[in-house]
Design a protein around this motif. Structure first.
Motif, PDB file in Angstrom:
ATOM      1  N   ALA A  87      -5.312   1.219  -6.693  1.00 23.33           N
ATOM      2  CA  ALA A  87      -4.671  -0.049  -6.324  1.00 23.33           C
ATOM      3  C   ALA A  87      -4.364  -0.075  -4.832  1.00 23.33           C
ATOM      4  O   ALA A  87      -4.548  -1.093  -4.158  1.00 23.33           O
ATOM      5  CB  ALA A  87      -3.401  -0.242  -7.137  1.00 23.33           C
ATOM      6  N   ALA A  88      -3.908   1.061  -4.304  1.00 22.68           N
ATOM      7  CA  ALA A  88      -3.628   1.147  -2.865  1.00 22.68           C
ATOM      8  C   ALA A  88      -4.903   0.957  -2.062  1.00 22.68           C
ATOM      9  O   ALA A  88      -4.912   0.264  -1.036  1.00 22.68           O
ATOM     10  CB  ALA A  88      -2.990   2.497  -2.544  1.00 22.68           C
ATOM     11  N   LEU A  89      -5.992   1.554  -2.522  1.00 19.62           N
ATOM     12  CA  LEU A  89      -7.264   1.432  -1.810  1.00 19.62           C
ATOM     13  C   LEU A  89      -7.756  -0.011  -1.797  1.00 19.62           C
ATOM     14  O   LEU A  89      -8.248  -0.508  -0.783  1.00 19.62           O
ATOM     15  CB  LEU A  89      -8.304   2.351  -2.455  1.00 19.62           C
ATOM     16  CG  LEU A  89      -9.653   2.458  -1.734  1.00 19.62           C
ATOM     17  CD1 LEU A  89      -9.474   3.053  -0.345  1.00 19.62           C
ATOM     18  CD2 LEU A  89     -10.623   3.306  -2.556  1.00 19.62           C
ATOM     19  N   VAL A 105       0.838  -1.205   0.000  1.00 18.94           N
ATOM     20  CA  VAL A 105       0.000   0.000   0.000  1.00 18.94           C
ATOM     21  C   VAL A 105       0.870   1.252   0.000  1.00 18.94           C
ATOM     22  O   VAL A 105       0.610   2.210  -0.747  1.00 18.94           O
ATOM     23  CB  VAL A 105      -0.956  -0.007   1.213  1.00 18.94           C
ATOM     24  CG1 VAL A 105      -1.673   1.330   1.333  1.00 18.94           C
ATOM     25  CG2 VAL A 105      -1.965  -1.124   1.081  1.00 18.94           C
ATOM     26  N   ARG A 106       1.930   1.256   0.822  1.00 12.25           N
ATOM     27  CA  ARG A 106       2.819   2.429   0.856  1.00 12.25           C
ATOM     28  C   ARG A 106       3.467   2.655  -0.509  1.00 12.25           C
ATOM     29  O   ARG A 106       3.602   3.795  -0.973  1.00 12.25           O
ATOM     30  CB  ARG A 106       3.881   2.228   1.933  1.00 12.25           C
ATOM     31  CG  ARG A 106       3.350   2.356   3.360  1.00 12.25           C
ATOM     32  CD  ARG A 106       4.382   1.911   4.384  1.00 12.25           C
ATOM     33  NE  ARG A 106       5.606   2.710   4.312  1.00 12.25           N
ATOM     34  CZ  ARG A 106       6.745   2.380   4.920  1.00 12.25           C
ATOM     35  NH1 ARG A 106       6.800   1.240   5.628  1.00 12.25           N
ATOM     36  NH2 ARG A 106       7.811   3.144   4.843  1.00 12.25           N
ATOM     37  N   ALA A 107       3.878   1.570  -1.176  1.00 14.76           N
ATOM     38  CA  ALA A 107       4.510   1.714  -2.486  1.00 14.76           C
ATOM     39  C   ALA A 107       3.519   2.263  -3.514  1.00 14.76           C
ATOM     40  O   ALA A 107       3.859   3.156  -4.308  1.00 14.76           O
ATOM     41  CB  ALA A 107       5.063   0.374  -2.948  1.00 14.76           C
ATOM     42  N   ARG A 158      -4.220   8.129 -10.480  1.00 14.81           N
ATOM     43  CA  ARG A 158      -5.489   7.499 -10.115  1.00 14.81           C
ATOM     44  C   ARG A 158      -5.352   5.974 -10.068  1.00 14.81           C
ATOM     45  O   ARG A 158      -5.839   5.318  -9.149  1.00 14.81           O
ATOM     46  CB  ARG A 158      -6.564   7.901 -11.135  1.00 14.81           C
ATOM     47  CG  ARG A 158      -7.921   7.261 -10.888  1.00 14.81           C
ATOM     48  CD  ARG A 158      -8.954   7.746 -11.921  1.00 14.81           C
ATOM     49  NE  ARG A 158     -10.220   7.081 -11.727  1.00 14.81           N
ATOM     50  CZ  ARG A 158     -11.120   7.408 -10.808  1.00 14.81           C
ATOM     51  NH1 ARG A 158     -10.869   8.412  -9.987  1.00 14.81           N
ATOM     52  NH2 ARG A 158     -12.252   6.755 -10.696  1.00 14.81           N
ATOM     53  N   THR A 159      -4.676   5.411 -11.060  1.00 12.48           N
ATOM     54  CA  THR A 159      -4.487   3.961 -11.103  1.00 12.48           C
ATOM     55  C   THR A 159      -3.756   3.460  -9.859  1.00 12.48           C
ATOM     56  O   THR A 159      -4.151   2.459  -9.238  1.00 12.48           O
ATOM     57  CB  THR A 159      -3.701   3.573 -12.368  1.00 12.48           C
ATOM     58  OG1 THR A 159      -4.437   3.999 -13.519  1.00 12.48           O
ATOM     59  CG2 THR A 159      -3.486   2.060 -12.428  1.00 12.48           C
ATOM     60  N   ALA A 160      -2.688   4.148  -9.483  1.00 15.18           N
ATOM     61  CA  ALA A 160      -1.899   3.721  -8.318  1.00 15.18           C
ATOM     62  C   ALA A 160      -2.688   3.875  -7.023  1.00 15.18           C
ATOM     63  O   ALA A 160      -2.661   2.987  -6.161  1.00 15.18           O
ATOM     64  CB  ALA A 160      -0.606   4.533  -8.255  1.00 15.18           C
ATOM     65  N   TRP A 161      -3.398   4.986  -6.875  1.00 13.30           N
ATOM     66  CA  TRP A 161      -4.153   5.202  -5.635  1.00 13.30           C
ATOM     67  C   TRP A 161      -5.319   4.216  -5.518  1.00 13.30           C
ATOM     68  O   TRP A 161      -5.640   3.754  -4.413  1.00 13.30           O
ATOM     69  CB  TRP A 161      -4.665   6.647  -5.581  1.00 13.30           C
ATOM     70  CG  TRP A 161      -3.554   7.638  -5.310  1.00 13.30           C
ATOM     71  CD1 TRP A 161      -2.337   7.375  -4.776  1.00 13.30           C
ATOM     72  CD2 TRP A 161      -3.576   9.039  -5.601  1.00 13.30           C
ATOM     73  NE1 TRP A 161      -1.590   8.527  -4.697  1.00 13.30           N
ATOM     74  CE2 TRP A 161      -2.318   9.570  -5.188  1.00 13.30           C
ATOM     75  CE3 TRP A 161      -4.501   9.907  -6.162  1.00 13.30           C
ATOM     76  CZ2 TRP A 161      -1.995  10.916  -5.318  1.00 13.30           C
ATOM     77  CZ3 TRP A 161      -4.194  11.248  -6.287  1.00 13.30           C
ATOM     78  CH2 TRP A 161      -2.946  11.751  -5.872  1.00 13.30           C
ATOM     79  N   ASP A 175      -9.310   6.574   4.477  1.00 15.18           N
ATOM     80  CA  ASP A 175      -9.778   7.955   4.325  1.00 15.18           C
ATOM     81  C   ASP A 175      -8.714   8.822   3.663  1.00 15.18           C
ATOM     82  O   ASP A 175      -9.032   9.695   2.835  1.00 15.18           O
ATOM     83  CB  ASP A 175     -10.150   8.535   5.691  1.00 15.18           C
ATOM     84  CG  ASP A 175     -11.424   7.911   6.248  1.00 15.18           C
ATOM     85  OD1 ASP A 175     -12.164   7.283   5.466  1.00 15.18           O
ATOM     86  OD2 ASP A 175     -11.673   8.041   7.455  1.00 15.18           O
ATOM     87  N   ALA A 176      -7.438   8.602   4.017  1.00 15.15           N
ATOM     88  CA  ALA A 176      -6.360   9.379   3.410  1.00 15.15           C
ATOM     89  C   ALA A 176      -6.273   9.107   1.909  1.00 15.15           C
ATOM     90  O   ALA A 176      -6.046  10.031   1.104  1.00 15.15           O
ATOM     91  CB  ALA A 176      -5.033   9.048   4.087  1.00 15.15           C
TER      92      ALA A 176
END
Length: 954
Positions: free
Chosen positions: A923-925, A898-900, A918-921, A937-938
């Motif tokens: 994926a993190a979500l 998630v951090r990466a 957007r794609t990376a965020w 939330d962040a």
């Protein structure tokens, strides 16, 4: 499909089709009618078939009651486009050949050769006027074949009905009915079956259409499908409209059944004086149906589908209901049998085979004697041998349609002699045991019944107690449902106790169950047929000594489910032997396989096992078994953690006799083990603390905390550690208390409570110094440095990190050195020592690569990537984020991943690459833990900011 008309002198012939999606041909080629709105306009013109359509009709068709201001102009544009589509060379304002307008509106100039709807009507008129029924039917079929679907393809273009399109569809359906009636009289109904099926699908609740379909299927030889259709219709009418089938549909169904019976060969004429003259007795042996049968809607639907499915045609139909004691197998089979009695006019046979008691179980020969007598065979004529009885039984049922219910079956061997040979019969079987052999040898359909879901469990109580009383206290009702754990027998017992005491409120009943403290005392009604202990005891008494012992010991397992190695350790058995014993428990239905390789016991059956355990096994035996279970989880968790965390804080657990060793083969298996055992491990630690095994509990917590950190289970981590800390302090275990203080600080820090984390760490540091535990002192100083960094006290952070590094170097703890250097680098950067910061991270990365520690390498890349991002050195930052992403993915570290992903998104955003951000965020979500709402939330705030930015840019 359409006949050509004479071509007008000024252009090629144009033909149209509206019985289905709109089609247009100009000359020999088909042309595209255009957009959705254009297709609808043309469909309405064609459905009117030469009658005018006003502009307001078009507007209402396209926009309903809220048209835009430009609606009339848009309609005129579409009409102009259509005219030019039909006649490409048409001049503006010139009169058209096919689409014309006048004061009354717009209309199509077409005839039967140019429009399928008019051709259809012409053929229908000819069919109605024909004197020869065969010629009439041929003409009807030709007309019906013109249709390709609903008028104008309206269902695909509109979400609301349109009267003109519905009128055409109704007209077609009426003609299908006329043709079907004629075909049924002629005995050639198969020719209209495809068209009738389509109309029936479009009109699922039109009983006249459905009745015709039943008769047509039967006449076409598709008897099983006709019967299945009726059952489906009856359920649909009941569920959707709350009504039973009407007279026309019921009469059609009776005709279907008579038609099927008529196809059977007539029975042979009996000899004078023979007992076969009594064969026309129709037995009715079913036990009473429950007056308040509720729930099991899905199971009933599945059973009916299996009974009436196409695969059932031509074969004996057998449905087996399996399940744990008290789950309602007999009630369901009986209720289903009553629903099916009309399909089996020759009677119903029932037998309780008493398979729960090995000594009292009925032999098949005894049941056959009873069945033959019920079928009219006189006593002297019943053969003495089981084989001969079975042969006579099958001979009689070969000429019958009989429903047979075999209740409480022990095994497949008890059933096989009782199975008819003819396909016209149905056998319903209930058993606590697994009858897979019956499925293998006779194609039986096995339905395993589970406990009732909460809504159906409430429905059962309400139906028996009464809505006014049951719903007066919803909280008490919900507690009763929860304590019965969805077991129908338990719910029925509680309802009966409630009805027996009219003055008692539901809350009083719930309190009695609560006061029973997990025992079965709250379910005693003094009736052996419904007493839970008696019901469960039938299965328990049939177990071998080994299986009975494991069943009792499983009451000690604190988690929601367990594996075979855990059960083997609990009983002190080798895994192969434990597998045999668990198989026996599965066969008895005292244990169920909830997921592949994971087993469980219903709460009330577990309560019964707990009572037996305390009655049968000594305290020493119980303690020894619980200790084996605890040691199994300590060793298995330690083995799995070696793949996730090279620096394991816990002491290596020693091997013990009777404890199975389970060793994952790689990091993937280790993660799967922890994920599957997460709830179990939490319960095992709690049980260990309650039993005074405090050291084992906090040692297990130290082993599990790496998984909590890795996957972000912060709140659960804090809860577990707090329980272990309280237990350690109560036991006077200073070492345990210090370790739990440090662990609890980590959970609080991850949850964002840095102040609490600092207080807890300071307390832990004091204890570790007093104990002389230098390794733990170094770890705690490193943690203090990290938390002080988070609160902005960089000088204090540097001091703590330098001291932690000094101790780690003196102890030769290289992994700890990497961790300290990573955190020290961040602190140096904040103090302005940027060059030294990057140099420190370089040292940490080199050490982690030398150690081949992928998790630490990922951590180094993550921290350096963040510093590069702050320096606006985007290319270098992206390189480090990418390296961290690859490493964290390889080890399966969700928090690192998630951090990466977040870092990749942040850098892409800084570079103005909105799509990549957007794609990376996102994926993190998707990777983030639902339990970590702060992190989610962040991420969502980032995505919202991006949306606002892209919207303003647009």
């Amino acid at each position: 499909m359409l006949m050509r008309s004479e071509s007008p002198p000024d252009g090629p012939l144009v033909r149209f089709a509206v019985l289905g999606p709109v089609q247009v041909w100009r000359g020999a080629g088909e042309v595209d009618p255009g957009s959705r709105q254009q297709r609808l306009i043309l469909a309405l013109l064609l459905a009117r078939a030469g009658r005018p359509v006003g502009i307001t009709d078009f507007v209402k068709l396209l926009w309903g009651e809220r048209p835009p201001r430009s609606a009339v102009n848009i309609v005129h544009l579409h009409l102009g486009t259509l005219r030019r589509l039909f006649e490409p060379g048409l001049r503006p304002r010139a009169p058209g050949r096919w689409l014309v307008g006048d004061a009354a509106g717009y209309r199509m100039v077409v005839d039967a050769d140019g429009l399928d709807l008019l051709r259809f009507r012409d053929l229908v008129r000819r069919a109605r006027a024909a004197d020869d029924p065969a010629q009439a039917l041929t003409t009807y079929v030709a007309a019906l074949h013109l249709s390709r679907g609903p008028c104008g393809g309206a269902p695909d273009l509109l979400s609301h009905p349109v009267a003109d399109f519905e009128a055409v569809d109704n007209e077609y359906a009426d003609v299908v009915g006329e043709a079907t009636d004629l075909a049924l009289r002629a005995g050639t109904a198969r020719v209209v079956l495809p068209m009738l099926r389509r109309v029936a699908t479009q009109r699922p609740l039109d009983e006249a259409v459905q009745a015709r379909l039943l008769l047509t299927l039967s006449e076409a030889g598709q008897q099983a499908e006709a019967i299945a259709l009726y059952q489906e219709l009856r359920s649909r009418l009941s569920d959707d409209l709350g009504i039973d089938p009407g007279r026309e549909l019921q009469e059609a169904y009776r005709t279907v059944l008579r038609h099927g019976a008529a196809e059977m060969p007539p029975p042979p004429l009996p000899d004078e004086g023979s007992s076969t003259g009594d064969f026309f007795v129709s037995p009715a042996q079913l036990p009473p149906d429950l007056p308040h049968f509720t729930g099991r809607r899905d199971s009933l639907r599945r059973a009916l589908a299996l009974i009436h499915g196409r695969t059932a045609a031509g074969a004996l139909r057998i449905v087996v209901f399996e399940g744990i004691p008290g789950v309602g197998k007999t009630s369901l089979a009986t209720h289903l049998a009553y629903r099916l009695t009309d399909e089996f006019p020759d009677g119903q046979l029932y037998a309780d085979l008493r398979g729960l008691d090995r000594d009292a179980a009925l032999a098949p020969g005894e049941v056959l004697h009873s069945f033959l007598h019920a079928l009219g065979v006189r006593g002297p004529d019943i053969p003495s041998s089981e084989l001969a009885r079975s042969g006579l039984y099958r001979s009689i049922l070969a000429e019958r349609r009989v429903l047979i219910v075999l209740d409480n079956v022990r095994d497949a061997d008890q059933v096989r002699p009782l199975l008819p040979g003819a396909p016209g019969n149905l056998v319903l079987v209930t058993s606590r045991h697994c009858l897979s052999g019956l499925a293998a040898t006779h194609g039986a359909h096995v339905l395993a019944l589970d406990v009732l879901p909460d809504d159906e469990a409430r429905e059962l109580v309400v139906s028996r107690v009464g809505a006014a009383r049951a719903l007066a206290d919803r909280q008490a009702l919900d507690e009763i449902v929860d304590r019965c754990a969805g077991l129908p027998l338990a719910l029925a017992v509680v309802a009966a106790r409630t009805l027996a005491r009219p003055g008692h409120r539901m809350s009083a009943v719930a309190r009695e169950l609560r006061d029973a403290q997990g025992s079965l005392d709250g379910f005693d009604v003094g009736d052996p047929d419904s007493d839970l202990r008696a019901i469960f005891s039938w299965s328990y008494r049939g177990l071998s000594p080994s299986a009975a012992r494991l069943f009792r010991l499983l009451a000690l397992h604190p988690g929601p489910d367990y594996t075979l190695p855990a059960a083997a350790s609990l009983a002190g058995l080798a895994v192969p032997k434990a597998g045999d014993v668990v198989d026996e428990l599965l066969w008895s239905r005292l244990v169920t396989e909830r997921r592949p390789g994971r087993y469980g016991t219903h709460d009330l059956i577990a309560a019964y096992a707990r009572e037996l355990l305390h009655e049968t096994d000594s305290a020493a035996e119980r303690d020894a078994a619980a200790d084996r279970l605890l040691r199994y989880h300590r060793r298995a968790a330690y083995a799995a953690n070696r793949y996730l965390n090279h620096e394991i804080d816990a002491d290596p657990p020693a091997a013990h006799d009777g404890v199975v060793d389970e060793n994952p083969q790689d990091a993937g298996e280790a993660v799967e083990w922890f994920a599957a055992e997460r709830e179990v491990l939490k319960a095992v630690m709690r049980q260990a603390n309650d039993r005074g095994r405090v050291y084992d509990a906090w040692q297990l917590e130290l082993t599990v905390q790496g998984f909590y950190q890795r996957d972000g289970w912060w709140q659960e981590w804090a809860t577990v550690v707090r329980e272990c800390l309280d237990a350690a302090e109560s036991a006077g275990d200073s070492n345990g208390a210090a370790n739990m203080l440090r662990s609890l600080a980590g959970a609080h820090f991850s949850l964002g409570d840095s102040a609490s984390a600092l207080t807890l760490l300071e307390r832990a540091l004091v204890i570790f110094i007093e104990l002389g535990n230098a390794s733990r002192e170094s770890l705690t100083l490193r943690n203090l440095g990290e938390v002080n960094f988070a609160v902005g006290d960089y000088d204090r952070s540097v001091t703590c990190h330098h001291e932690a590094l000094r101790i780690a170097e003196s102890l030769g703890e290289q992994v700890s050195q990497v961790d300290v250097l990573c955190r020290l680098a961040d602190t140096r950067y904040e103090l302005g020592d940027r060059a030294e910061s990057f140099e420190t991270l370089g040292r940490a990365l080199a050490m982690s690569e030398k150690l081949a520690n992928s998790s630490r390498r990922s951590e180094c890349h993550l921290r350096r990537a963040n510093l590069y991002l702050r320096e606006r050195r985007y290319a270098e930052s992206l390189a480090d984020w990418t390296a961290a992403d690859e490493l964290s993915t390889a080890v399966g570290g969700r928090v690192l991943m998630v951090r990466a992903k977040l870092g990749l998104g942040d850098t892409a955003y800084a570079l103005g690459d909105w799509h990549a951000a957007r794609t990376a965020w996102l994926a993190a979500l998707s990777l983030s833990n639902d339990a970590d709402r702060r992190q989610q939330d962040a991420i969502r705030r980032r995505l919202t900011r991006l949306s606002l930015h892209t919207d303003s840019a647009a």
